[in-house]
Design a protein around this motif. Structure first.
Motif, PDB file in Angstrom:
ATOM      1  N   LEU A 184       0.841  -1.199   0.000  1.00 56.51           N
ATOM      2  CA  LEU A 184       0.000   0.000   0.000  1.00 56.51           C
ATOM      3  C   LEU A 184       0.873   1.246   0.000  1.00 56.51           C
ATOM      4  CD1 LEU A 184      -2.673   1.547   0.271  1.00 56.51           C
ATOM      5  CD2 LEU A 184      -2.487   1.270   2.732  1.00 56.51           C
ATOM      6  N   GLY A 231       5.775   4.871  -7.782  1.00 59.92           N
ATOM      7  CA  GLY A 231       5.517   3.987  -8.903  1.00 59.92           C
ATOM      8  C   GLY A 231       6.548   2.889  -8.975  1.00 59.92           C
ATOM      9  N   LEU A 232       6.183   1.769  -9.607  1.00 57.25           N
ATOM     10  CA  LEU A 232       7.149   0.696  -9.868  1.00 57.25           C
ATOM     11  C   LEU A 232       7.725   0.084  -8.598  1.00 57.25           C
ATOM     12  CD1 LEU A 232       9.082   2.135 -12.957  1.00 57.25           C
ATOM     13  CD2 LEU A 232       7.376   0.319 -12.951  1.00 57.25           C
ATOM     14  N   SER A 233       6.954   0.066  -7.517  1.00 61.70           N
ATOM     15  CA  SER A 233       7.517  -0.544  -6.311  1.00 61.70           C
ATOM     16  C   SER A 233       7.630  -2.063  -6.456  1.00 61.70           C
ATOM     17  CB  SER A 233       6.725  -0.151  -5.067  1.00 61.70           C
ATOM     18  OG  SER A 233       5.344  -0.254  -5.281  1.00 61.70           O
ATOM     19  N   PRO A 241       8.816  -3.807  -9.410  1.00 61.46           N
ATOM     20  CA  PRO A 241      10.180  -4.004  -9.925  1.00 61.46           C
ATOM     21  C   PRO A 241      11.266  -3.502  -8.966  1.00 61.46           C
ATOM     22  CG  PRO A 241       8.745  -3.225 -11.675  1.00 61.46           C
ATOM     23  CD  PRO A 241       7.924  -3.195 -10.408  1.00 61.46           C
ATOM     24  N   CYS A 280       6.619  -8.203 -13.658  1.00 64.14           N
ATOM     25  CA  CYS A 280       6.380  -7.919 -12.245  1.00 64.14           C
ATOM     26  C   CYS A 280       5.317  -6.840 -12.136  1.00 64.14           C
ATOM     27  CB  CYS A 280       7.674  -7.456 -11.589  1.00 64.14           C
ATOM     28  SG  CYS A 280       7.440  -6.990  -9.872  1.00 64.14           S
ATOM     29  N   THR A 281       4.305  -7.079 -11.347  1.00 61.11           N
ATOM     30  CA  THR A 281       3.208  -6.131 -11.195  1.00 61.11           C
ATOM     31  C   THR A 281       2.970  -5.861  -9.725  1.00 61.11           C
ATOM     32  OG1 THR A 281       2.158  -7.266 -13.062  1.00 61.11           O
ATOM     33  CG2 THR A 281       0.827  -5.647 -11.892  1.00 61.11           C
ATOM     34  N   ARG A 282       2.761  -4.605  -9.400  1.00 63.67           N
ATOM     35  CA  ARG A 282       2.294  -4.284  -8.060  1.00 63.67           C
ATOM     36  C   ARG A 282       0.772  -4.344  -8.053  1.00 63.67           C
ATOM     37  NH1 ARG A 282       1.448   1.711  -5.827  1.00 63.67           N
ATOM     38  NH2 ARG A 282       0.396   1.204  -3.891  1.00 63.67           N
ATOM     39  N   VAL A 283       0.212  -4.978  -7.025  1.00 58.96           N
ATOM     40  CA  VAL A 283      -1.231  -4.937  -6.850  1.00 58.96           C
ATOM     41  C   VAL A 283      -1.533  -4.331  -5.491  1.00 58.96           C
ATOM     42  CG1 VAL A 283      -1.618  -6.948  -8.308  1.00 58.96           C
ATOM     43  CG2 VAL A 283      -1.431  -7.244  -5.848  1.00 58.96           C
ATOM     44  N   GLU A 284      -2.708  -3.751  -5.384  1.00 63.51           N
ATOM     45  CA  GLU A 284      -3.079  -3.066  -4.139  1.00 63.51           C
ATOM     46  C   GLU A 284      -4.575  -3.161  -3.947  1.00 63.51           C
ATOM     47  OE1 GLU A 284      -5.114  -0.299  -2.155  1.00 63.51           O
ATOM     48  OE2 GLU A 284      -4.633   0.464  -4.154  1.00 63.51           O
TER      49      GLU A 284
END
Lengths: 392, 392
Positions: free
Chosen positions: A54, A62-64, A66, A79-83
């Motif tokens: 979060l 952004g891009l946390s 990777p 690699c994808t961030r989801v929240e």
């Protein structure tokens, strides 16, 4: 579609770590997760990563995703961030399952990380406030504890649930957390401690609220095509369910249930072909004590209105008929927001691989994890089973 | 695994909308996307939603996915926010494809939204700064324009690329955007305008940089099992590729290529069974003019070092051998960060359904979209084809 398996999972200690960064915490969890894979794993086997977080935003908006995977040597992979607020990494696990079932990946890392203790208390309050509904709840001064207090009030009013019932959740989870070396608040608390602690948001006392925690957790999901390379005792992710709801509590029809939890659980049970009676243990989202009581009812462990008596009966204690939050839960183990869902997988993995030590649920064959975002704007439920011991 | 199809896509106007909220913009895009489905769609058919956004954080830090889906009446469905900086909704589309291929959903909404123009320019600079690498780039004062300027410098030095080459990208994209009623900067610009505009970060002038934009876009992805309910002229998402890289440019081996774009494209081509020569048109990530030149090379439209000559030849203009950014691209259409990837799907959908009006690429049968996060920390590429006109 092909099956997905949990082949490894581990977490950092949960706590307050002023000398750690979000990257270093994630790395500790990732390396431990690799070490937890029975036959070992080469990190190069990981095809894809999904990272739940979060608030890393304060450091890396952004891009946390990777930003942490590069730090553990997973260069180049998708690699994808989801929240989804507090359910971020529960959804990361779900997305890992979809990636595996889609045939687009064989091994997927689902992790989560949060650093929370380095913000001032005002900042934390703001930060947590915006995870609830912003326009009508936070801007009118409602905190998260305040939202859950309204749910507790409603449940007490409608069903006669008591402050003692709430306190029994805290006593049980602290007793479990005291057996978990990774727990943030790994000490026992008495019923008196919980009942008499300072009020945070009436009727919730300090012991009815989870702490503000730093930590990371990682789970490794593999397809049926490769699972044998990693273990000869596979843990299948048999059911996955998710649902959303109005972000603001005031917009929902009920204050005494979390409809998203109910729908997510129903989907997960259906996909797994099981009923609540088949669940041997569960990690549920006890951000506040009332949330665990609501979970008992929403997950079908007891009837609506009976959660207070259910916890008082000892049914959900270690040794009871259906132990809940053997890890200590968010209450005692801690709640580093983005890491919580993956952290629940860690306990499920330990229980089903029978490595939970003093917290082991005897004969644990089928477990459930339940991760909630906000006050119920999102929920995700997984059913996991030790394949060697369930009937085909 | 079963195939996924793009059955509808639409966007709001891109621009500056002080009277709109992120929710109202998303609703406009969602309703237009439903209207764009040839045989129509009942919103209740949508099984799941994935929402890409970076900065809604300022308004609703957590649960911004459910916060927009509740506003369009999609109550209860699984909804996840994904974020990979400027590639947020490109990844949302990818996740929608995985959800469909996994068998867990038949119809998935992949949308994106961003409000950017209500922040002060200092805030925007900060905000965009943190989407690059925070610790070593932003904190040393490097802006996004600065990072891309370094890439432009390196390409000019190594290959003899010129300021005129950069400016030709701007001229072409503004010419296209002037034909797009949804474009933020829908006016033409001359070569002289582009060359002589004020310098933002040498060698990049104002016309080499995309604007700060508000907007939303939505794409609807359906499985092969239900696609016939929505269209009799299906557009297949034939290839999907994604890759990550070091978030900080300074940590990469090359400044004259975006390795993540290269890898993502290779994966997408392989999955679709095509080569760059098979692509009739492309929407590429031209956040800065140099980025479009790098994309030509990384996507295989020309050899390394030849992008300057390639744009100068007119090959990528409307009517050229391979039109690029017929929508106007990020440069002229605008770049509302979280909406950009889904916005690229809108142009691909229009081109392949032959509804692009003045911008129509004659006989467009196979298109590509290319969405980059940060300066190349993440990239995602899709290959789409009009199934009725490609060989089986």
């Amino acid at each position: 579609m092909r099956d997905a398996y949990l082949v490894g999972a581990a977490q950092t200690d949960f706590g307050s770590f002023p000398d750690e960064s979000y990257r270093s915490l994630f790395r500790t969890a990732f390396e431990a997760a690799c070490d937890s894979v029975p036959a070992g794993i080469d990190p190069d086997d990981v095809d894809e990563a999904v990272v739940g977080t979060l608030g890393v935003g304060g450091r890396q908006l952004g891009l946390s995703g990777p930003a942490v995977t590069e730090h553990v040597g997973l260069d180049g992979i998708p690699c994808t961030r989801v929240e989804n607020a507090c359910a971020a990494s529960g959804y990361a696990v779900r997305q890992a399952v979809q990636a595996v079932k889609s045939g687009m990946a064989d091994v997927v890392l689902a992790g989560g990380v949060e650093i929370m203790t380095d913000t001032s208390s005002d900042a934390t309050k703001y930060w947590l406030g915006v995870s609830g509904e912003t326009e009508w709840e936070r801007l009118s001064g409602t905190t998260f504890a305040g939202v859950y207090a309204q749910m507790a009030d409603a449940h007490m009013e409608k069903y006669g649930t008591t402050a003692e019932h709430l306190s029994r959740v805290a006593v049980k989870n602290h007793a479990n957390g005291a057996k978990n070396p990774h727990a943030h608040l790994g000490f026992e608390c008495s019923l008196e401690d919980a009942m008499n602690a300072q009020v945070v948001a009436d009727p919730l006392t300090l012991y009815h609220c989870c702490p503000t925690t730093d930590g990371a957790a990682c789970a490794i999901v593999a397809s049926e095509d490769v699972v044998d390379e990693y273990t000869d005792d596979p843990i299948r992710i048999a059911g996955v369910g998710a649902a959303s709801d109005r972000v603001g509590l005031f917009q929902r029809d009920t204050y005494t249930s979390v409809p998203a939890s109910r729908e997510a659980a129903q989907s997960a049970y259906e996909m797994a072909g099981v009923t609540p009676e088949d669940i041997d243990f569960a990690e549920v989202h006890d951000c506040f004590a009332i949330a665990e009581l609501l979970a008992y009812e929403d997950l079908g462990f007891c009837e609506p209105g009976e959660a207070g008596e259910f916890v008082a009966s000892g049914a959900t204690e270690l040794g009871g008929e259906r132990p809940v939050n053997t890890s200590g839960g968010l209450k005692s183990k801690g709640h580093p927001i983005g890491a919580t869902g993956a952290g629940q997988m860690v306990e499920a993995y330990k229980q089903l691989s029978r490595t939970a030590g003093d917290r082991q649920v005897e004969g644990a064959t089928r477990g459930l994890t339940h991760n909630v975002g906000g006050s119920g704007g999102a929920a995700v439920v997984h059913v996991l089973e030790k394949e060697s011991e369930v009937e085909a």
